[in-house]
Design an enzyme around this catalytic site. Structure first.
Site, PDB file in Angstrom:
ATOM      1  N   HIS A 162       0.815  -1.218   0.000  1.00  0.00           N
ATOM      2  CA  HIS A 162       0.000   0.000   0.000  1.00  0.00           C
ATOM      3  C   HIS A 162       0.856   1.278   0.000  1.00  0.00           C
ATOM      4  CE1 HIS A 162       0.814   0.018   4.317  1.00  0.00           C
ATOM      5  NE2 HIS A 162       0.331   1.244   4.363  1.00  0.00           N
ATOM      6  N   HIS A 166       1.072   6.656  -0.986  1.00  0.00           N
ATOM      7  CA  HIS A 166       0.461   5.943   0.136  1.00  0.00           C
ATOM      8  C   HIS A 166      -1.021   5.792  -0.179  1.00  0.00           C
ATOM      9  CE1 HIS A 166      -1.079   5.153   4.166  1.00  0.00           C
ATOM     10  NE2 HIS A 166       0.168   4.971   4.574  1.00  0.00           N
TER      11      HIS A 166
END
Length: 164
Positions: free
Chosen positions: A68, A83
């Site tokens: 992620h 992110h």
């Protein structure tokens, strides 16, 4: 000849959006670590699909275990950290699939991560995609922002990093 050299340098310092969606100011992100710019300057995208592309041409220098978070470093040593979502580490990588590997060279617009946006919206605190420049704070750079609302992944320039 000088004009072409300047154009290439400007392009190299340009940061494009990694996702389709809407522009979100970093100051409005519902996480004080990002909104107070403790990690660095940047912006967010409210995504309209689950594809992340490279916002610059460079090298993949970091991929989190859960896929992620990813960092791309361009030729000028500017890091671009991506992110995906807020509070997404707790998802243990469930909706994310990295399409590249550490150390791989990537071109602007090349797919980096595929993720299930519906799953992210249902299970994360926020689906916002954060784009942070963590290492320009200590360098002699300024940021020139573009006025964009609707973003096209790999095509919409959001900002330029220029030397002071």
């Amino acid at each position: 000849m000088f004009k072409n050299s300047h154009q290439k340098k400007t392009e190299a310092h340009s940061i494009f959006t990694p996702a389709d969606g809407s522009f979100v100011s970093l100051e409005t992100v519902p996480d004080p670590i990002f909104s107070n710019k403790l990690v660095g300057e940047g912006f967010a995208v409210d995504p309209s699909n689950g594809i992340i592309v490279s916002p610059v041409t460079g090298e993949v220098t970091h991929i989190s275990q859960t896929n992620h978070v990813m960092t791309i470093r361009n030729a000028e040593d500017i890091d671009v950290l991506i992110h995906i979502g807020l509070e997404t580490a707790s998802l243990k990588g469930e909706p994310f699939k990295a399409l590249v590997q550490m150390g791989q060279s990537v071109k602007k617009g090349e797919p980096l991560i595929d993720f299930n946006l519906t799953y992210l919206k249902d299970n994360a605190y926020s689906p916002l995609i954060l784009v942070i420049l963590p290492n320009i704070k200590n360098k002699n750079y300024s940021i020139i922002w573009q006025d964009e609302v609707t973003l096209v992944a790999g095509e919409t320039k959001i900002l330029s990093v220029v030397e002071r």
